[in-house]
Design a protein around this motif. Structure first.
Motif, PDB file in Angstrom:
ATOM      1  N   ARG A 112      50.738  48.220  27.878  1.00  0.00           N
ATOM      2  CA  ARG A 112      49.332  48.657  27.878  1.00  0.00           C
ATOM      3  C   ARG A 112      48.785  48.850  29.294  1.00  0.00           C
ATOM      4  O   ARG A 112      47.600  49.105  29.476  1.00  0.00           O
ATOM      5  N   GLY A 113      49.649  48.702  30.293  1.00  0.00           N
ATOM      6  CA  GLY A 113      49.219  48.911  31.670  1.00  0.00           C
ATOM      7  C   GLY A 113      48.292  47.838  32.210  1.00  0.00           C
ATOM      8  O   GLY A 113      47.496  48.099  33.111  1.00  0.00           O
ATOM      9  N   VAL A 114      48.387  46.624  31.680  1.00  0.00           N
ATOM     10  CA  VAL A 114      47.547  45.520  32.134  1.00  0.00           C
ATOM     11  C   VAL A 114      48.317  44.715  33.174  1.00  0.00           C
ATOM     12  O   VAL A 114      49.431  44.254  32.922  1.00  0.00           O
ATOM     13  N   GLU A 115      47.699  44.544  34.346  1.00  0.00           N
ATOM     14  CA  GLU A 115      48.319  43.817  35.439  1.00  0.00           C
ATOM     15  C   GLU A 115      48.438  42.336  35.104  1.00  0.00           C
ATOM     16  O   GLU A 115      47.518  41.743  34.539  1.00  0.00           O
ATOM     17  N   CYS A 116      49.572  41.736  35.476  1.00  0.00           N
ATOM     18  CA  CYS A 116      49.819  40.312  35.239  1.00  0.00           C
ATOM     19  C   CYS A 116      49.890  39.562  36.562  1.00  0.00           C
ATOM     20  O   CYS A 116      50.496  40.037  37.512  1.00  0.00           O
ATOM     21  N   THR A 117      49.280  38.394  36.580  1.00  0.00           N
ATOM     22  CA  THR A 117      49.352  37.505  37.734  1.00  0.00           C
ATOM     23  C   THR A 117      49.730  36.124  37.221  1.00  0.00           C
ATOM     24  O   THR A 117      49.217  35.679  36.200  1.00  0.00           O
ATOM     25  N   SER A 118      50.631  35.459  37.943  1.00  0.00           N
ATOM     26  CA  SER A 118      51.067  34.118  37.549  1.00  0.00           C
ATOM     27  C   SER A 118      50.525  33.084  38.510  1.00  0.00           C
ATOM     28  O   SER A 118      50.407  33.332  39.716  1.00  0.00           O
ATOM     29  N   TYR A 119      50.207  31.916  37.951  1.00  0.00           N
ATOM     30  CA  TYR A 119      49.686  30.798  38.735  1.00  0.00           C
ATOM     31  C   TYR A 119      50.459  29.540  38.373  1.00  0.00           C
ATOM     32  O   TYR A 119      50.776  29.316  37.207  1.00  0.00           O
ATOM     33  N   THR A 120      50.718  28.716  39.374  1.00  0.00           N
ATOM     34  CA  THR A 120      51.378  27.437  39.110  1.00  0.00           C
ATOM     35  C   THR A 120      50.413  26.507  38.388  1.00  0.00           C
ATOM     36  O   THR A 120      49.192  26.651  38.517  1.00  0.00           O
ATOM     37  N   PRO A 121      50.941  25.539  37.662  1.00  0.00           N
ATOM     38  CA  PRO A 121      50.063  24.562  37.021  1.00  0.00           C
ATOM     39  C   PRO A 121      49.151  23.853  38.038  1.00  0.00           C
ATOM     40  O   PRO A 121      47.972  23.614  37.756  1.00  0.00           O
ATOM     41  N   GLN A 122      49.672  23.563  39.231  1.00  0.00           N
ATOM     42  CA  GLN A 122      48.869  22.894  40.248  1.00  0.00           C
ATOM     43  C   GLN A 122      47.725  23.787  40.724  1.00  0.00           C
ATOM     44  O   GLN A 122      46.610  23.310  40.942  1.00  0.00           O
ATOM     45  N   LYS A 123      47.966  25.075  40.889  1.00  0.00           N
ATOM     46  CA  LYS A 123      46.923  26.012  41.316  1.00  0.00           C
ATOM     47  C   LYS A 123      45.826  26.100  40.249  1.00  0.00           C
ATOM     48  O   LYS A 123      44.637  26.112  40.569  1.00  0.00           O
ATOM     49  N   ILE A 124      46.231  26.162  38.983  1.00  0.00           N
ATOM     50  CA  ILE A 124      45.266  26.251  37.877  1.00  0.00           C
ATOM     51  C   ILE A 124      44.396  25.001  37.829  1.00  0.00           C
ATOM     52  O   ILE A 124      43.166  25.081  37.773  1.00  0.00           O
ATOM     53  N   LYS A 125      45.037  23.837  37.874  1.00  0.00           N
ATOM     54  CA  LYS A 125      44.289  22.579  37.824  1.00  0.00           C
ATOM     55  C   LYS A 125      43.360  22.455  39.026  1.00  0.00           C
ATOM     56  O   LYS A 125      42.221  22.001  38.897  1.00  0.00           O
ATOM     57  N   GLY A 126      43.826  22.875  40.188  1.00  0.00           N
ATOM     58  CA  GLY A 126      42.994  22.834  41.384  1.00  0.00           C
ATOM     59  C   GLY A 126      41.795  23.757  41.281  1.00  0.00           C
ATOM     60  O   GLY A 126      40.684  23.397  41.688  1.00  0.00           O
ATOM     61  N   ALA A 127      42.000  24.951  40.720  1.00  0.00           N
ATOM     62  CA  ALA A 127      40.913  25.921  40.590  1.00  0.00           C
ATOM     63  C   ALA A 127      39.868  25.469  39.570  1.00  0.00           C
ATOM     64  O   ALA A 127      38.685  25.756  39.721  1.00  0.00           O
ATOM     65  N   VAL A 128      40.295  24.758  38.546  1.00  0.00           N
ATOM     66  CA  VAL A 128      39.382  24.342  37.476  1.00  0.00           C
ATOM     67  C   VAL A 128      38.793  22.951  37.734  1.00  0.00           C
ATOM     68  O   VAL A 128      37.613  22.722  37.483  1.00  0.00           O
ATOM     69  N   CYS A 129      39.615  22.043  38.252  1.00  0.00           N
ATOM     70  CA  CYS A 129      39.190  20.646  38.403  1.00  0.00           C
ATOM     71  C   CYS A 129      39.005  20.202  39.850  1.00  0.00           C
ATOM     72  O   CYS A 129      38.471  19.121  40.089  1.00  0.00           O
ATOM     73  N   GLY A 130      39.497  21.000  40.778  1.00  0.00           N
ATOM     74  CA  GLY A 130      39.446  20.572  42.176  1.00  0.00           C
ATOM     75  C   GLY A 130      40.557  19.614  42.541  1.00  0.00           C
ATOM     76  O   GLY A 130      40.592  19.077  43.640  1.00  0.00           O
ATOM     77  N   ASN A 131      41.483  19.408  41.603  1.00  0.00           N
ATOM     78  CA  ASN A 131      42.592  18.478  41.814  1.00  0.00           C
ATOM     79  C   ASN A 131      43.824  19.049  41.121  1.00  0.00           C
ATOM     80  O   ASN A 131      43.837  19.178  39.894  1.00  0.00           O
ATOM     81  N   GLY A 132      44.842  19.394  41.893  1.00  0.00           N
ATOM     82  CA  GLY A 132      46.061  19.983  41.347  1.00  0.00           C
ATOM     83  C   GLY A 132      46.895  19.049  40.498  1.00  0.00           C
ATOM     84  O   GLY A 132      47.863  19.471  39.880  1.00  0.00           O
ATOM     85  N   VAL A 143      43.680  29.004  32.726  1.00  0.00           N
ATOM     86  CA  VAL A 143      44.414  30.049  33.461  1.00  0.00           C
ATOM     87  C   VAL A 143      43.496  31.244  33.709  1.00  0.00           C
ATOM     88  O   VAL A 143      43.455  31.796  34.818  1.00  0.00           O
ATOM     89  N   ALA A 144      42.742  31.645  32.692  1.00  0.00           N
ATOM     90  CA  ALA A 144      41.819  32.778  32.840  1.00  0.00           C
ATOM     91  C   ALA A 144      40.723  32.460  33.856  1.00  0.00           C
ATOM     92  O   ALA A 144      40.377  33.300  34.695  1.00  0.00           O
ATOM     93  N   ILE A 145      40.172  31.247  33.809  1.00  0.00           N
ATOM     94  CA  ILE A 145      39.149  30.825  34.770  1.00  0.00           C
ATOM     95  C   ILE A 145      39.722  30.867  36.187  1.00  0.00           C
ATOM     96  O   ILE A 145      39.080  31.358  37.122  1.00  0.00           O
ATOM     97  N   CYS A 146      40.927  30.365  36.344  1.00  0.00           N
ATOM     98  CA  CYS A 146      41.594  30.370  37.642  1.00  0.00           C
ATOM     99  C   CYS A 146      41.671  31.798  38.188  1.00  0.00           C
ATOM    100  O   CYS A 146      41.332  32.047  39.344  1.00  0.00           O
ATOM    101  N   HIS A 147      42.076  32.738  37.351  1.00  0.00           N
ATOM    102  CA  HIS A 147      42.218  34.118  37.807  1.00  0.00           C
ATOM    103  C   HIS A 147      40.865  34.723  38.191  1.00  0.00           C
ATOM    104  O   HIS A 147      40.747  35.375  39.230  1.00  0.00           O
ATOM    105  N   ILE A 148      39.872  34.503  37.367  1.00  0.00           N
ATOM    106  CA  ILE A 148      38.544  35.056  37.668  1.00  0.00           C
ATOM    107  C   ILE A 148      38.020  34.510  38.997  1.00  0.00           C
ATOM    108  O   ILE A 148      37.423  35.241  39.784  1.00  0.00           O
ATOM    109  N   ASN A 149      38.284  33.239  39.267  1.00  0.00           N
ATOM    110  CA  ASN A 149      37.805  32.632  40.504  1.00  0.00           C
ATOM    111  C   ASN A 149      38.674  32.961  41.712  1.00  0.00           C
ATOM    112  O   ASN A 149      38.181  32.975  42.839  1.00  0.00           O
TER     113      ASN A 149
END
Length: 166
Positions: free
Chosen positions: A95-115, A147-153
């Protein structure tokens, strides 16, 4: 921007659809795609692909964000998750949708401030950030929303850095 976040897995693939409206993050959808043990792997992967394709058609996201493959000592689990990631990425690619991957630590850090945040802390922060009445359930759905929140931020900064670097 609408983002489809994915927590890939063969038995349970979590998904979460998030956007930003008026400066606030809003959940548009979330849940899990479940496949049954005992069903041939190729059928399970086809079911995941079909469900992701339907979500892409319904929500028309501009981006898909996936949790990167992480495994400790269980190589079998890693292969199963890798297969599920492939089925998900194939649907996005078709469908031509771009994909980006994030490590679990990056996601937790982006959402909680702690990886190194625990799963329950991630779920509580997702609830708070999205203004949900309850913590998202099951865990796979909460993780996909994270994961979605991490990407938006993270995406605006990544785009700005890419532009600055030429």
């Amino acid at each position: 921007m609408i983002v489809l976040g994915i927590d890939p897995g063969l038995a349970n693939t979590g998904y979460g659809v998030v956007t930003r409206r008026g400066g606030r993050l809003v959940a548009l959808d979330g849940g899990t795609i479940e496949t049954r043990a005992g069903v041939p792997r190729e059928r399970r992967l086809a079911d995941i692909h079909e469900a992701i394709d339907a979500l892409l058609a319904e929500h028309a996201p501009q981006a898909m964000a996936l949790e990167e493959l992480y495994f400790g000592q269980n190589v079998r689990t890693a292969f199963a998750v890798g297969h599920a990631r492939g089925a998900v990425m194939l649907a996005a690619g078709q469908r031509g949708v771009e994909c980006t991957s994030y490590t679990p630590q990056k996601i937790k850090g982006a959402v909680c401030g702690n990886g190194r945040a625990e799963k329950d802390q991630v779920a509580r922060m997702v609830q708070t950030l999205l203004g949900l009445a309850e913590e998202p359930r099951p865990d796979h759905a909460a993780d996909a929303l994270a994961v979605a929140i991490c990407h938006i931020n993270c995406a605006p900064l990544s785009l700005a850095l890419a532009g600055a670097l030429g």
